[in-house]
Design an enzyme around this catalytic site. Structure first.
Site, PDB file in Angstrom:
ATOM      1  N   SER A 227       1.446  -1.550   0.096  1.00 12.57           N
ATOM      2  CA  SER A 227       0.147  -0.310   0.057  1.00 12.57           C
ATOM      3  C   SER A 227       0.319   1.476  -0.046  1.00 12.57           C
ATOM      4  CB  SER A 227      -0.953   0.254   1.366  1.00 12.57           C
ATOM      5  OG  SER A 227      -1.403   1.181   1.509  1.00 12.57           O
TER       6      SER A 227
ATOM      7  N   THR B 199       0.336   3.359   1.968  1.00 17.74           N
ATOM      8  CA  THR B 199       0.629   3.665   3.223  1.00 17.74           C
ATOM      9  C   THR B 199       1.687   3.289   4.107  1.00 17.74           C
ATOM     10  OG1 THR B 199      -0.615   4.111   4.484  1.00 17.74           O
ATOM     11  CG2 THR B 199       0.081   1.720   4.357  1.00 17.74           C
TER      12      THR B 199
ATOM     13  N   TYR C 205      -1.164  -1.208  10.928  1.00 17.88           N
ATOM     14  CA  TYR C 205      -1.759  -1.940   9.500  1.00 17.88           C
ATOM     15  C   TYR C 205      -0.312  -0.961   8.320  1.00 17.88           C
ATOM     16  CZ  TYR C 205      -3.388  -1.295   5.202  1.00 17.88           C
ATOM     17  OH  TYR C 205      -3.688  -0.937   3.797  1.00 17.88           O
TER      18      TYR C 205
ATOM     19  N   LYS D  13       2.046  -3.345   6.217  1.00 17.30           N
ATOM     20  CA  LYS D  13       2.864  -3.297   5.218  1.00 17.30           C
ATOM     21  C   LYS D  13       4.657  -3.302   4.925  1.00 17.30           C
ATOM     22  CE  LYS D  13      -1.064  -4.566   3.826  1.00 17.30           C
ATOM     23  NZ  LYS D  13      -1.339  -5.291   2.977  1.00 17.30           N
TER      24      LYS D  13
ATOM     25  N   ASN E 119     -15.275   2.271   6.562  1.00 18.57           N
ATOM     26  CA  ASN E 119     -13.659   3.242   7.046  1.00 18.57           C
ATOM     27  C   ASN E 119     -13.160   4.403   5.923  1.00 18.57           C
ATOM     28  OD1 ASN E 119     -13.076   1.701   9.624  1.00 18.57           O
ATOM     29  ND2 ASN E 119     -12.768   0.340   8.386  1.00 18.57           N
TER      30      ASN E 119
ATOM     31  N   LEU F 136     -13.781   5.742   1.589  1.00 22.95           N
ATOM     32  CA  LEU F 136     -14.680   7.189   1.552  1.00 22.95           C
ATOM     33  C   LEU F 136     -15.867   6.119   0.201  1.00 22.95           C
ATOM     34  CD1 LEU F 136     -15.556  10.020   0.846  1.00 22.95           C
ATOM     35  CD2 LEU F 136     -13.667   9.530  -0.911  1.00 22.95           C
TER      36      LEU F 136
ATOM     37  N   ARG G 109      -6.342  12.002  -3.132  1.00 21.03           N
ATOM     38  CA  ARG G 109      -6.114  10.789  -3.430  1.00 21.03           C
ATOM     39  C   ARG G 109      -5.836  10.591  -5.144  1.00 21.03           C
ATOM     40  NH1 ARG G 109      -5.446  11.893   1.918  1.00 21.03           N
ATOM     41  NH2 ARG G 109      -5.135  10.666   3.475  1.00 21.03           N
TER      42      ARG G 109
ATOM     43  N   ASP H 277      -4.819  11.176   9.222  1.00 22.03           N
ATOM     44  CA  ASP H 277      -5.393  11.847   7.598  1.00 22.03           C
ATOM     45  C   ASP H 277      -3.432  12.334   7.162  1.00 22.03           C
ATOM     46  OD1 ASP H 277      -6.694   9.529   7.341  1.00 22.03           O
ATOM     47  OD2 ASP H 277      -8.700  11.109   6.898  1.00 22.03           O
TER      48      ASP H 277
HETATM   49  C1  WQD Z   1      -9.650   8.688   1.868  1.00 21.90           C
HETATM   50  C2  WQD Z   1      -9.670   9.410   1.463  1.00 21.90           C
HETATM   51  C3  WQD Z   1     -10.630  10.434   4.081  1.00 21.90           C
HETATM   52  C4  WQD Z   1     -14.670   8.609   4.773  1.00 21.90           C
HETATM   53  C5  WQD Z   1      -6.952   4.008   3.249  1.00 21.90           C
HETATM   54  C6  WQD Z   1      -5.253   3.261   3.715  1.00 21.90           C
HETATM   55  C7  WQD Z   1      -4.919   2.956   2.386  1.00 21.90           C
HETATM   56  C8  WQD Z   1      -6.541   1.229   1.825  1.00 21.90           C
HETATM   57  C9  WQD Z   1      -6.960   2.570   1.055  1.00 21.90           C
HETATM   58  C10 WQD Z   1      -6.759  -0.873   1.914  1.00 21.90           C
HETATM   59  C11 WQD Z   1      -9.539  10.624   3.252  1.00 21.90           C
HETATM   60  C12 WQD Z   1     -11.414  11.239   3.042  1.00 21.90           C
HETATM   61  C13 WQD Z   1     -12.936   8.963   4.152  1.00 21.90           C
HETATM   62  C14 WQD Z   1     -15.495   9.350   5.227  1.00 21.90           C
HETATM   63  C15 WQD Z   1     -13.813  11.144   4.223  1.00 21.90           C
HETATM   64  N1  WQD Z   1      -6.087   1.294   2.578  1.00 21.90           N
HETATM   65  N2  WQD Z   1     -12.628  10.268   3.898  1.00 21.90           N
HETATM   66  N3  WQD Z   1     -15.191  10.898   4.490  1.00 21.90           N
HETATM   67  O1  WQD Z   1      -7.055   6.785   4.492  1.00 21.90           O
HETATM   68  O2  WQD Z   1      -6.772   7.017   2.241  1.00 21.90           O
HETATM   69  O3  WQD Z   1      -6.354   5.200   3.110  1.00 21.90           O
HETATM   70  O4  WQD Z   1      -7.834   3.495   3.030  1.00 21.90           O
HETATM   71  O5  WQD Z   1      -6.449  -1.241   0.690  1.00 21.90           O
HETATM   72  O6  WQD Z   1      -3.920   1.527   2.641  1.00 21.90           O
HETATM   73  O7  WQD Z   1      -4.102   3.836   4.329  1.00 21.90           O
HETATM   74  O8  WQD Z   1      -8.307   5.910   2.641  1.00 21.90           O
HETATM   75  O9  WQD Z   1     -10.870   5.849   2.021  1.00 21.90           O
HETATM   76  O10 WQD Z   1      -9.978   6.230   4.387  1.00 21.90           O
HETATM   77  O11 WQD Z   1     -10.096   7.952   2.376  1.00 21.90           O
HETATM   78  O12 WQD Z   1     -13.925  12.212   3.767  1.00 21.90           O
HETATM   79  O13 WQD Z   1     -16.438   8.720   5.084  1.00 21.90           O
HETATM   80  O14 WQD Z   1     -11.075  10.167   1.833  1.00 21.90           O
HETATM   81  O15 WQD Z   1     -10.493  11.834   4.605  1.00 21.90           O
HETATM   82  O16 WQD Z   1      -9.111  11.899   2.381  1.00 21.90           O
HETATM   83  P1  WQD Z   1      -6.968   6.100   3.004  1.00 21.90           P
HETATM   84  P2  WQD Z   1     -10.169   6.417   3.235  1.00 21.90           P
END
Ligand code: WQD
Length: 339
Positions: free
Chosen positions: A128, A130, A153, A157, A201, A203, A234, A301
């Protein structure tokens, strides 16, 4: 007797695993799936068969069980392994670090040990972006420094990649680690897609569940970031383009038969999108209005991440073609089909 090469897909009933299983079968590989069903559903196996006409062999095995993993590798001659099986919720990993280290790292170690004992050489690791944390410059290439992980997490990785470096060096293995940016969307058939358990979790599943009336509104986490519209950026990569990259990576391993080589590729579109741009794209392509609220930032974040994907294009011949609009259309088609 078929002479197809047999590929083990661990976590193959999960989101990216199931899409990769479909792509592997369509590319002529025989797919065997191991999944412990802790974060996936068994009906996905039938959906894979419905898409491709071939039902993969399936074993419900917990990779933390060393005996069962060894027995599987002893009884099955595998030509390659694609390892997706892992817990992946950033927030949950902060609450349950030992569960994450045990599941993600012990599971990986058992698979590698069994491969060593049974002479399997080719391994692809689901990693990832990440691992980069908040990178200093955009776009992010594979030489960007690996920063101190922001969550257990992310640590699993980073540790997974370090373990693989030792595995490759000591036992002349051949490994590719694929660092995904943000996987989104669903298969065009709308038969497989993202199946988050409980409150999403990520978006896009939260967006689609809000549009479906399952969630009252989407919380946009922070609109005071130093970005063009104040919301975080992102790189949203379509899940089928991601699956295609896995097939290309596996073919590279098997055909090149390199020894003692570990390669790393960033898998993203190379385009950054803000949260509000994702929301607008979803609304426009699906002709609906989404109920959302601007709220405080989410702890942990990062501000911005998007990929320099030129190495994957050069070495794998991989080019992600799918637009954010199309990803959002498929995500909604999939959500509408869920009960
Ligand atoms: C994306 C953007 C949030 C939810 C993580 C892991 C990565 C991968 C994907 C597993 C951010 C914003 C989110 C919400 C929002 N994991 N958001 N409201 O955090 O970039 O990555 O998940 O495969 O390894 O690090 O992904 O989708 O959680 O968030 O505003 O209800 O959307 O703040 O800017 P992230 P995400």
């Amino acid at each position: 007797m078929n002479n197809k090469q047999k590929i083990l897909v661990t976590g193959g009933l999960g989101y990216i695993g199931s899409h990769t299983a479909v792509a592997l079968q369509e590319a002529g590989y025989e797919v065997i799936i191991i999944d412990d069903l802790s974060n996936s559903e068994l009906f996905v196996l039938d959906r894979i068969a419905e898409i491709t006409g071939i039902k993969p062999e399936f074993h419900q095995i917990d990779l933390k069980n060393e005996e069962l993993v060894n027995e599987f590798f002893r009884l099955n001659s595998i030509d390659g392994v694609i390892h997706f099986a892992a817990h992946k919720a950033v927030g949950e990993s902060v609450q349950k670090p030992l569960m994450y280290h045990k599941n993600n790292t012990l599971g990986l170690l058992n698979v590698l040990e069994a491969m060593k004992e049974n002479g399997q050489d080719h391994f692809i690791f689901s990693s990832s972006c990440t691992v980069y944390g908040q990178a200093d410059q955009m776009p992010i290439d594979e030489n960007a420094p690996i920063k101190k992980a922001e969550s257990p997490y992310a640590k699993t990785k980073q540790m997974g990649e370090e373990i693989l470096e030792d595995f490759v060096a000591a036992f002349e293995k051949n490994v590719i680690s694929l660092r995904y940016f943000n996987p989104v969307g669903a298969h065009p058939s709308a038969l497989i897609g993202e199946l988050p358990k409980g409150v999403p979790n990520n978006l896009v599943p939260f967006v689609t569940q809000t549009a479906a009336g399952i969630r009252e509104y989407l919380s946009v986490f922070g609109n005071d970031y130093p970005t063009r519209d104040g919301t975080a950026i992102r790189d949203y990569i379509y899940v089928c383009d991601l699956a295609d990259a896995h097939v290309r990576a596996l073919t590279r391993l098997i055909e090149k038969k390199n020894k003692s080589l570990m390669e790393v590729f960033n898998l993203g579109t190379g385009i950054g999108s803000t949260v509000l741009e994702v929301v607008k794209a979803f609304e426009k392509i699906n002709g609906l209005e989404l109920n959302y609220k601007l709220v405080d930032r989410r702890a942990g974040d990062i501000i911005e991440a998007f990929a320099d994907n030129t190495l994957a294009e050069k070495e794998l011949g991989w080019k992600p073609e799918t637009s954010l609009d199309e990803s959002m259309r498929t995500a909604w088609e999939w959500q509408k089909g869920l009960k």
